[in-house]
Design a protein around this motif. Structure first.
Motif, mmCIF file in Angstrom:
data_model
loop_
_atom_site.group_PDB
_atom_site.id
_atom_site.type_symbol
_atom_site.label_atom_id
_atom_site.label_comp_id
_atom_site.label_asym_id
_atom_site.label_seq_id
_atom_site.Cartn_x
_atom_site.Cartn_y
_atom_site.Cartn_z
ATOM 1 N N SER A 58 35.539 31.169 1.029
ATOM 2 C CA SER A 58 34.568 30.673 0.047
ATOM 3 C C SER A 58 35.059 29.391 -0.600
ATOM 4 O O SER A 58 36.259 29.194 -0.796
ATOM 5 C CB SER A 58 34.341 31.738 -1.028
ATOM 6 O OG SER A 58 33.455 31.269 -2.029
ATOM 7 N N TRP A 59 34.107 28.542 -0.944
ATOM 8 C CA TRP A 59 34.413 27.341 -1.729
ATOM 9 C C TRP A 59 34.434 27.680 -3.215
ATOM 10 O O TRP A 59 35.233 27.142 -3.975
ATOM 11 C CB TRP A 59 33.377 26.250 -1.454
ATOM 12 C CG TRP A 59 33.366 25.781 -0.037
ATOM 13 C CD1 TRP A 59 32.654 26.316 1.003
ATOM 14 C CD2 TRP A 59 34.122 24.700 0.522
ATOM 15 N NE1 TRP A 59 32.918 25.626 2.162
ATOM 16 C CE2 TRP A 59 33.805 24.630 1.906
ATOM 17 C CE3 TRP A 59 35.019 23.781 -0.002
ATOM 18 C CZ2 TRP A 59 34.366 23.674 2.759
ATOM 19 C CZ3 TRP A 59 35.577 22.819 0.841
ATOM 20 C CH2 TRP A 59 35.245 22.780 2.210
ATOM 21 N N SER A 106 30.359 35.372 -8.890
ATOM 22 C CA SER A 106 31.628 35.162 -8.181
ATOM 23 C C SER A 106 31.851 36.241 -7.128
ATOM 24 O O SER A 106 32.890 36.888 -7.085
ATOM 25 C CB SER A 106 32.805 35.099 -9.171
ATOM 26 O OG SER A 106 32.859 36.224 -10.016
ATOM 27 N N PHE A 107 30.856 36.360 -6.279
ATOM 28 C CA PHE A 107 30.894 37.364 -5.219
ATOM 29 C C PHE A 107 30.392 36.738 -3.926
ATOM 30 O O PHE A 107 29.362 36.063 -3.921
ATOM 31 C CB PHE A 107 30.012 38.559 -5.594
ATOM 32 C CG PHE A 107 29.890 39.601 -4.516
ATOM 33 C CD1 PHE A 107 30.888 40.544 -4.325
ATOM 34 C CD2 PHE A 107 28.776 39.636 -3.686
ATOM 35 C CE1 PHE A 107 30.771 41.501 -3.316
ATOM 36 C CE2 PHE A 107 28.653 40.582 -2.677
ATOM 37 C CZ PHE A 107 29.662 41.521 -2.497
ATOM 38 N N GLY A 108 31.116 36.962 -2.841
ATOM 39 C CA GLY A 108 30.670 36.477 -1.531
ATOM 40 C C GLY A 108 30.984 35.015 -1.312
ATOM 41 O O GLY A 108 31.911 34.673 -0.593
ATOM 42 N N SER A 109 30.214 34.145 -1.947
ATOM 43 C CA SER A 109 30.434 32.706 -1.824
ATOM 44 C C SER A 109 29.552 31.971 -2.821
ATOM 45 O O SER A 109 28.741 32.591 -3.527
ATOM 46 C CB SER A 109 30.123 32.212 -0.398
ATOM 47 O OG SER A 109 28.741 31.999 -0.224
ATOM 48 N N GLU A 110 29.702 30.658 -2.852
ATOM 49 C CA GLU A 110 28.880 29.822 -3.734
ATOM 50 C C GLU A 110 27.417 29.783 -3.293
ATOM 51 O O GLU A 110 26.555 29.316 -4.035
ATOM 52 C CB GLU A 110 29.464 28.404 -3.804
ATOM 53 C CG GLU A 110 29.340 27.588 -2.537
ATOM 54 C CD GLU A 110 30.236 28.069 -1.397
ATOM 55 O OE1 GLU A 110 29.992 27.672 -0.252
ATOM 56 O OE2 GLU A 110 31.190 28.852 -1.663
ATOM 57 N N TRP A 111 27.129 30.310 -2.108
ATOM 58 C CA TRP A 111 25.750 30.428 -1.632
ATOM 59 C C TRP A 111 25.105 31.745 -2.089
ATOM 60 O O TRP A 111 24.155 32.226 -1.489
ATOM 61 C CB TRP A 111 25.711 30.326 -0.111
ATOM 62 C CG TRP A 111 25.767 28.923 0.415
ATOM 63 C CD1 TRP A 111 26.702 27.975 0.170
ATOM 64 C CD2 TRP A 111 24.818 28.298 1.292
ATOM 65 N NE1 TRP A 111 26.420 26.809 0.829
ATOM 66 C CE2 TRP A 111 25.267 26.971 1.531
ATOM 67 C CE3 TRP A 111 23.653 28.730 1.914
ATOM 68 C CZ2 TRP A 111 24.577 26.084 2.345
ATOM 69 C CZ3 TRP A 111 22.959 27.837 2.721
ATOM 70 C CH2 TRP A 111 23.420 26.532 2.931
ATOM 71 N N PHE A 112 25.589 32.335 -3.147
ATOM 72 C CA PHE A 112 25.147 33.650 -3.607
ATOM 73 C C PHE A 112 23.624 33.738 -3.744
ATOM 74 O O PHE A 112 22.985 34.667 -3.246
ATOM 75 C CB PHE A 112 25.821 33.978 -4.947
ATOM 76 C CG PHE A 112 25.483 35.338 -5.478
ATOM 77 C CD1 PHE A 112 26.296 36.427 -5.197
ATOM 78 C CD2 PHE A 112 24.347 35.543 -6.258
ATOM 79 C CE1 PHE A 112 25.983 37.694 -5.679
ATOM 80 C CE2 PHE A 112 24.018 36.799 -6.738
ATOM 81 C CZ PHE A 112 24.836 37.884 -6.451
ATOM 82 N N TRP A 113 23.034 32.783 -4.463
ATOM 83 C CA TRP A 113 21.592 32.832 -4.739
ATOM 84 C C TRP A 113 20.783 32.812 -3.439
ATOM 85 O O TRP A 113 19.840 33.581 -3.265
ATOM 86 C CB TRP A 113 21.218 31.666 -5.631
ATOM 87 C CG TRP A 113 19.843 31.737 -6.234
ATOM 88 C CD1 TRP A 113 18.970 32.777 -6.196
ATOM 89 C CD2 TRP A 113 19.203 30.714 -7.000
ATOM 90 N NE1 TRP A 113 17.821 32.475 -6.890
ATOM 91 C CE2 TRP A 113 17.947 31.206 -7.386
ATOM 92 C CE3 TRP A 113 19.575 29.434 -7.386
ATOM 93 C CZ2 TRP A 113 17.053 30.461 -8.151
ATOM 94 C CZ3 TRP A 113 18.696 28.680 -8.142
ATOM 95 C CH2 TRP A 113 17.446 29.181 -8.528
ATOM 96 N N LYS A 114 21.157 31.946 -2.535
ATOM 97 C CA LYS A 114 20.432 31.834 -1.267
ATOM 98 C C LYS A 114 20.566 33.113 -0.450
ATOM 99 O O LYS A 114 19.576 33.608 0.114
ATOM 100 C CB LYS A 114 20.989 30.647 -0.469
ATOM 101 C CG LYS A 114 20.328 30.400 0.882
ATOM 102 C CD LYS A 114 18.899 29.907 0.738
ATOM 103 C CE LYS A 114 18.394 29.210 1.990
ATOM 104 N NZ LYS A 114 18.412 30.059 3.185
#
Length: 468
Positions: free
Chosen positions: A287-288, A56-64
């Protein structure tokens, strides 16, 4: 002779369904009318939830951003907070959802005045919120919550509310070896062995009224076999009469093909389009998915939410308002407050929104923060700010409709585009005020009720009946 006529009629009868079938071409698929419920609904809730809700950091694109792009912000976050060798999959056991109460969510969405909800069944990370047999050990039943998160919400929505239930689904997955091999070797094993079987599994098991596709942009509709899937969805699926789809089905389809248009995230053209469209936007500006570093000033105020709603509906669109739950299954209080405020406003002013259509003018020529809609012969002016001096001076007021009512108050004087407002303390409503213009004979109190789906016995109150 009679036998020949009978035989001919039987042949024609047999041909009619075949002729009515949608073919796997954009010309044919785009000709399908949208089911009427969608345009009338106007307001939906989007939910972005998944393993990305754990960091829950940055955005839902965390892994990418962490492993793919190796963006400094994300790399440094991991180096500072997690042990060496930690993988994205190690987050999954902490996606616990111990406070997840689907009934509470359903009641909140009903209270918000929304008429449909769209849940991320699978985001680009590939983790499925249902026990998919095509996502072994990377689904909510096998790891993390150990339950069918999607199915539980679908049941609660249908048993407790009048909302339509819909699903978001990402066609691609960032790091799935099958997908990466397809791209490298010009194959389609990922599509035939995972993406399309998943979509069929979702439709046949959960029967969603919305399929919100995404993650399509790296490949063509031919690779994704999108047209073939949509032809099956529209012709033969169990939701063929009610389902709506969006426009994200492969390169070149966004804003061109499919059902309703999304064109981009946070899409709001500010003018009429020839086709139905949707403005999907987030309560958190950045963020979404839920972010632990989110601050209060990052969250849209209710005045901003209502401005998006008024402008979007005036120009013929729907709004899909996103919330990101926490890893443990909570919708945080600031999001709950915004949705409750939205429902409060719709409870007073819903007649200007539900079932409405664009009027001949969208934005007033004198007051830039006034937007128009129409319904059943009446015109509604949505004023986003309280008029100075208590007089709303309009440049585009309907000339033939000389009776005015301020929703949440009652009849008010109006003449030549000037509407006299009462004292603010006499009005029910704290944000965005609506004037209804009608013919004099329709001054009597009337009610507008949004058509409801059949539901189960238990249901919370919804702001769907509006006294004018």
């Amino acid at each position: 002779m009679l036998a020949r006529v009978t035989a001919a009629l039987l042949v024609l009868t047999a041909l009619v369904p075949a002729l009515a079938q949608y073919q796997p071409t954009w010309e044919s698929l785009d000709s399908r009318p949208l089911p009427e419920w969608y345009d009338a609904a106007k307001v939906g809730i989007f939910i972005h939830w998944g393993v990305f809700s754990v960091p829950s950091f940055g955005s839902e694109w965390f892994w990418k951003h962490w492993r793919g792009d190796q963006t400094d912000k994300y790399v440094q976050f991991m180096e500072k907070n997690y042990r060496p060798g930690f993988t994205y999959a190690d987050f999954a056991p902490d996606f616990t959802a111990e406070f997840y109460d689907p009934a509470q969510w359903a009641d909140l969405f009903q209270k918000s005045g929304a008429k449909y909800v769209v849940l991320t069944s699978k985001h680009h990370e590939g983790f499925t919120l249902w026990p998919s047999k095509y996502s072994w050990n990377w689904n909510a039943l096998d790891v993390g919550p150990k339950r069918d998160l999607l199915g539980d919400l679908a049941t609660a929505i249908r048993n407790r509310t009048d909302l339509h239930f819909g699903l978001y689904h990402s066609l691609y997955e960032w790091f799935n070896p099958l997908y990466l091999n397809d791209r490298a070797a010009n194959r389609s094993d990922f599509v035939t062995g995972k993406t399309i079987p998943e979509l069929h599994e979702l439709v046949e098991t959960y029967r969603p009224d919305v399929i919100w596709s995404d993650g399509d942009w790296d490949d063509t509709p031919e690779y994704w076999t999108s047209k073939e899937f949509l032809a099956w969805l529209y012709n033969d699926s169990p939701v063929r009469d009610t389902v709506v789809t969006n426009d994200r089905w492969g390169q070149g389809t966004m804003c061109e093909h499919g059902g309703f248009l999304t064109c981009s995230d946070h899409y709001n053209p500010g003018h009429l389009l020839e086709r139905k469209w949707e403005n999907a936007f987030t309560l958190d500006r950045d963020s979404w998915g839920f972010r632990r570093e989110m601050r209060l000033e990052d969250v849209h105020a209710i005045e901003e939410v209502l401005a998006e709603l008024a402008e979007t509906v005036s120009c013929g669109g729907n709004v899909l308002i996103n919330v990101g739950p926490t890893r443990d299954g909570r919708i945080v209080p600031v999001f709950e407050e915004r949705l409750t405020q939205l429902g409060e406003w719709l409870g007073v002013n819903g007649a200007a929104i539900y079932g409405s259509r664009p009027w001949t003018v969208q934005n007033d020529t004198l007051q830039g923060d006034v937007w128009y809609t129409q319904r059943a012969g009446d015109v509604y002016a949505i004023a986003l700010s309280w008029p100075a001096g208590g007089q709303l001076r309009l440049g585009s007021a309907p000339q033939q409709l000389t009776s005015c009512q301020l929703l949440g108050h009652g009849p008010v004087p109006c003449q030549d585009g000037v509407v006299e407002f009462p004292d603010l303390t006499e009005v029910t409503g704290r944000w965005a005020w609506v004037v209804r213009f009608s013919a004099p004979q329709s001054d009597n109190q009337v009610s507008y009720e949004v058509p409801e789906k059949s539901t189960g016995e238990e249901k919370v109150e919804t702001p769907s009946v509006v006294s004018l």
